[in-house]
Scaffold this motif. Sequence first.
Motif, short mmCIF file in Angstrom:
data_model
loop_
_atom_site.label_atom_id
_atom_site.label_comp_id
_atom_site.label_asym_id
_atom_site.label_seq_id
_atom_site.Cartn_x
_atom_site.Cartn_y
_atom_site.Cartn_z
N GLY A 152 -21.80 8.64 65.49
CA GLY A 152 -20.60 8.37 64.70
C GLY A 152 -20.91 7.48 63.51
N TYR A 153 -21.68 6.42 63.75
CA TYR A 153 -22.08 5.51 62.66
C TYR A 153 -22.88 6.26 61.60
CZ TYR A 153 -24.94 2.23 60.10
OH TYR A 153 -25.60 1.58 59.09
N LEU A 154 -23.82 7.10 62.04
CA LEU A 154 -24.67 7.83 61.09
C LEU A 154 -23.85 8.82 60.26
CD1 LEU A 154 -27.73 8.43 63.43
CD2 LEU A 154 -27.62 6.87 61.48
N LEU A 155 -22.89 9.48 60.89
CA LEU A 155 -22.03 10.40 60.14
C LEU A 155 -21.17 9.65 59.13
CD1 LEU A 155 -20.99 12.80 63.03
CD2 LEU A 155 -22.32 13.43 61.01
N ASP A 156 -20.63 8.49 59.53
CA ASP A 156 -19.83 7.67 58.60
C ASP A 156 -20.67 7.23 57.41
OD1 ASP A 156 -17.53 7.89 60.11
OD2 ASP A 156 -17.76 5.92 61.07
N ARG A 157 -21.90 6.78 57.69
CA ARG A 157 -22.79 6.33 56.62
C ARG A 157 -23.12 7.49 55.67
NH1 ARG A 157 -28.62 4.17 58.04
NH2 ARG A 157 -29.07 6.35 57.78
N ARG A 158 -23.35 8.68 56.22
CA ARG A 158 -23.63 9.85 55.38
C ARG A 158 -22.44 10.15 54.49
NH1 ARG A 158 -24.26 15.91 57.73
NH2 ARG A 158 -22.04 15.59 58.01
N HIS A 159 -21.24 10.06 55.04
CA HIS A 159 -20.02 10.31 54.27
C HIS A 159 -19.88 9.31 53.12
CE1 HIS A 159 -15.92 11.43 53.36
NE2 HIS A 159 -15.55 10.17 53.54
N GLU A 160 -20.12 8.03 53.41
CA GLU A 160 -20.01 6.99 52.38
C GLU A 160 -21.04 7.20 51.27
OE1 GLU A 160 -17.63 4.72 51.95
OE2 GLU A 160 -16.67 5.66 53.69
N GLN A 161 -22.25 7.58 51.64
CA GLN A 161 -23.28 7.83 50.64
C GLN A 161 -22.93 9.04 49.78
OE1 GLN A 161 -26.84 8.04 53.03
NE2 GLN A 161 -27.26 5.85 52.78
N ALA A 162 -22.35 10.07 50.38
CA ALA A 162 -21.95 11.25 49.62
C ALA A 162 -20.84 10.89 48.63
CB ALA A 162 -21.48 12.36 50.57
N LYS A 163 -19.90 10.05 49.05
CA LYS A 163 -18.84 9.61 48.14
C LYS A 163 -19.43 8.83 46.98
CE LYS A 163 -15.65 7.25 50.23
NZ LYS A 163 -14.61 6.63 51.07
N ARG A 164 -20.40 7.97 47.26
CA ARG A 164 -21.05 7.19 46.21
C ARG A 164 -21.76 8.11 45.21
NH1 ARG A 164 -24.83 3.49 48.75
NH2 ARG A 164 -22.96 2.45 49.42
N ARG A 165 -22.46 9.12 45.71
CA ARG A 165 -23.16 10.04 44.81
C ARG A 165 -22.17 10.85 43.97
NH1 ARG A 165 -26.31 10.56 49.42
NH2 ARG A 165 -25.28 12.49 50.02
N GLY A 175 -21.04 9.12 40.91
CA GLY A 175 -22.09 8.76 39.95
C GLY A 175 -23.07 7.73 40.44
N GLY A 176 -22.89 7.22 41.63
CA GLY A 176 -23.82 6.22 42.17
C GLY A 176 -25.09 6.86 42.70
#
Length: 156
Positions: A106-119, A122-123
């Motif tokens: 669950g933590y890994l999926l949440d982190r992946r989602h946050e990184q995708a939002k950042r990308r 433009g991040g």
Amino acid sequence: MKPGKPTIVVDADACPVKAEIARTGKQFGVPVLMVSSYDHLLVPEEGVDIVQVDRHSQAVDLYIVSRVVRGDIVVTQDFGLAAIVLAKGAVALSNQGQIYDDRTIGYLLDRRHEQAKRRRSGGRTKGPRAMTEEDRRHFQQKLTKVLLERQENSEP
């Protein structure tokens, strides 16, 4: 598939430890199934079956999900695929040797989602670091440990 005889199923498109998986599977007498798209060249060898699927971005994952049964060992760096095979009763292992489980996925999926939002906004995010020989040894030790545990749990 018999409960005592798992198959090691590999999301092989970007897997850097294919040789280690084949070697360990052969050592334990466990079949290995490497699944990749047609874009990747996989060389057949004894004890390793190869399946190549369409280039569609989820074709490898869909094939693996349809093939995996309880007790199989799936090697993938895809958190989404890991979550699905965990729900099917398989063991999920990263190519870095991390054993995914219900507590961490669950933590890994949440982190992946946050990184995708950042990308998307433009991040930038860091990609995976390069594999070292120590990483390869660590992976092989973890896979060996999983196979030994499966062996111990399947004996009468």
